[in-house]
Scaffold this motif. Structure first.
Motif, PDB file in Angstrom:
ATOM      1  N   ASN A 204       0.812  -1.215   0.000  1.00  0.00           N
ATOM      2  CA  ASN A 204       0.000   0.000   0.000  1.00  0.00           C
ATOM      3  C   ASN A 204       0.848   1.269   0.000  1.00  0.00           C
ATOM      4  O   ASN A 204       1.763   1.410   0.818  1.00  0.00           O
ATOM      5  N   THR A 205       0.541   2.176  -0.911  1.00  0.00           N
ATOM      6  CA  THR A 205       1.080   3.528  -0.855  1.00  0.00           C
ATOM      7  C   THR A 205       0.016   4.399  -0.203  1.00  0.00           C
ATOM      8  O   THR A 205      -1.064   4.596  -0.761  1.00  0.00           O
ATOM      9  N   ILE A 206       0.317   4.890   0.994  1.00  0.00           N
ATOM     10  CA  ILE A 206      -0.633   5.694   1.762  1.00  0.00           C
ATOM     11  C   ILE A 206      -0.339   7.168   1.542  1.00  0.00           C
ATOM     12  O   ILE A 206       0.821   7.603   1.612  1.00  0.00           O
ATOM     13  N   MET A 207      -1.386   7.933   1.291  1.00  0.00           N
ATOM     14  CA  MET A 207      -1.248   9.386   1.152  1.00  0.00           C
ATOM     15  C   MET A 207      -2.040  10.044   2.271  1.00  0.00           C
ATOM     16  O   MET A 207      -3.277   9.960   2.302  1.00  0.00           O
ATOM     17  N   TYR A 208      -1.303  10.632   3.189  1.00  0.00           N
ATOM     18  CA  TYR A 208      -1.921  11.400   4.270  1.00  0.00           C
ATOM     19  C   TYR A 208      -2.223  12.801   3.753  1.00  0.00           C
ATOM     20  O   TYR A 208      -1.373  13.442   3.120  1.00  0.00           O
ATOM     21  N   LEU A 209      -3.401  13.299   4.075  1.00  0.00           N
ATOM     22  CA  LEU A 209      -3.854  14.583   3.538  1.00  0.00           C
ATOM     23  C   LEU A 209      -4.304  15.500   4.668  1.00  0.00           C
ATOM     24  O   LEU A 209      -4.691  15.038   5.743  1.00  0.00           O
ATOM     25  N   ASN A 210      -4.248  16.817   4.390  1.00  0.00           N
ATOM     26  CA  ASN A 210      -4.706  17.811   5.365  1.00  0.00           C
ATOM     27  C   ASN A 210      -3.980  17.640   6.701  1.00  0.00           C
ATOM     28  O   ASN A 210      -4.586  17.482   7.759  1.00  0.00           O
ATOM     29  N   CYS A 211      -2.665  17.659   6.623  1.00  0.00           N
ATOM     30  CA  CYS A 211      -1.825  17.395   7.796  1.00  0.00           C
ATOM     31  C   CYS A 211      -1.360  18.683   8.467  1.00  0.00           C
ATOM     32  O   CYS A 211      -1.232  19.735   7.831  1.00  0.00           O
TER      33      CYS A 211
ATOM     34  N   CYS B  84       0.544  17.639   2.844  1.00  0.00           N
ATOM     35  CA  CYS B  84       0.231  16.229   2.613  1.00  0.00           C
ATOM     36  C   CYS B  84       1.529  15.436   2.621  1.00  0.00           C
ATOM     37  O   CYS B  84       2.610  15.985   2.397  1.00  0.00           O
ATOM     38  N   CYS B  85       1.431  14.133   2.877  1.00  0.00           N
ATOM     39  CA  CYS B  85       2.612  13.272   3.001  1.00  0.00           C
ATOM     40  C   CYS B  85       2.319  11.912   2.369  1.00  0.00           C
ATOM     41  O   CYS B  85       1.164  11.469   2.323  1.00  0.00           O
ATOM     42  N   THR B  86       3.372  11.246   1.892  1.00  0.00           N
ATOM     43  CA  THR B  86       3.238   9.937   1.261  1.00  0.00           C
ATOM     44  C   THR B  86       4.209   8.960   1.910  1.00  0.00           C
ATOM     45  O   THR B  86       5.333   9.330   2.248  1.00  0.00           O
ATOM     46  N   PHE B  87       3.769   7.706   2.076  1.00  0.00           N
ATOM     47  CA  PHE B  87       4.670   6.676   2.602  1.00  0.00           C
ATOM     48  C   PHE B  87       4.169   5.305   2.180  1.00  0.00           C
ATOM     49  O   PHE B  87       3.019   5.139   1.765  1.00  0.00           O
TER      50      PHE B  87
END
Length: 293
Positions: free
Chosen positions: A120-127, A163-166
């Protein structure tokens, strides 16, 4: 001198693709949920599947219930690799906030046989700015910006501050994808995302969950194992006071099919050995022939 592989090697390779097994049922499979097949060990009811692997059939739709009361639609299941994909939560009424924020995102019970995979590539948003101190990629070139700028769903986050990706699957994300007001308020996920592809060629959002191989079915008496007829109800050597349907001598437990499998082994009249060897013996033979070659 021309070197050739032994005929034994070619026969061993052929054996790997030969279907020479008689399958006998040793566990109860659940009925279809609408048009969706429910593979073993997944269970949609108290009388089928393995009760440690519960999912839910809701009017023809399969759903996965997390421990915090949230429920997610299962979009695909691959029993061969023991994984299924759930649909990430939607956003709350055109805001960059995930609908499961009230329960702080996806949370799995670590004592159950499910976990979030590293596919899974998770994209955190509105951080919030606190994420800048994390090891996540929160830079201006982070992949989450492509999601925000080039997808309809992501456009609701265009005014969000960060936003961040991991890649998921580490110790902190194996059982949880967390959202909260003091961190990131939304997220989405993609399975096996090829970062080199344009957004127009990305797959649909999804979050992949895998399950560990199930043990033999639990039994109270021999009658619980009769559907297989090639297994016996015997004490579990690990858990005191519990019994399981263990396969008889020449049978082995297949955790993918939920069955006891018998290997047939006819003799080859020329070479005088079993045409159907166990997989591990085939591999050993191949290794020996390669070394000799």
């Amino acid at each position: 001198m021309e070197k050739r592989f032994s005929p034994l090697l070619f026969m061993a390779v052929a054996v790997l693709f030969h279907d020479g097994c008689t399958i006998t049922m040793a566990a109860t499979h659940c009925e279809n949920c609408g048009s969706n097949t429910v593979p073993y060990p997944l269970s949609t009811g108290p009388d089928c599947g393995d009760q440690s692997y519960k999912i839910r059939c809701d009017s023809g739709t399969l759903r996965f219930d997390a421990v915090n009361g949230t429920s997610y639609t299962i979009t695909t299941i691959n029993p061969e690799i023991q994984r299924f994909v759930i649909q990430p939560p939607s956003f709350v009424s055109n805001t960059c906030v995930s609908s499961d924020i009230r329960t702080e995102g996806l949370q799995l019970n670590s004592s159950l046989p499910f976990n979030v995979t590293s596919s899974n590539t998770i994209m955190y948003l509105n951080c919030s700015d606190t994420l800048l101190r994390s090891p996540l990629n929160c830079t201006s070139t982070s992949l989450c910006h492509s999601y925000i700028n080039d997808t309809v769903d992501g456009s609701v986050c265009d005014s969000a501050p960060l936003c961040c990706t991991f890649r998921a699957g580490g110790s902190t994300t194996a059982y949880r994808i967390r959202v909260r007001d003091s961190g990131c308020r939304a997220y989405t996920s993609y399975v096996n995302l090829d970062y080199s592809l344009p957004v127009s060629r990305w797959p649909n959002p999804g979050l992949e969950i895998q399950w560990v191989s199930p043990q033999e079915p639990i039994c109270r008496s021999q009658s619980d194992c009769e559907s297989g007829s090639n297994s016996n109800c015997a004490p579990d050597p690990v858990l005191t006071g519990q019994s399981r349907c263990f396969c008889d001598g020449k049978y082995r437990w297949d955790p993918v099919r939920g069955t006891c499998v018998e290997s047939k082994c006819p003799m080859n009249p020329v070479y005088g050995f079993c045409l159907l060897l166990r997989l591990e013996k085939c591999l050993d033979l191949i290794k020996m022939q390669i070394i000799q070659y």
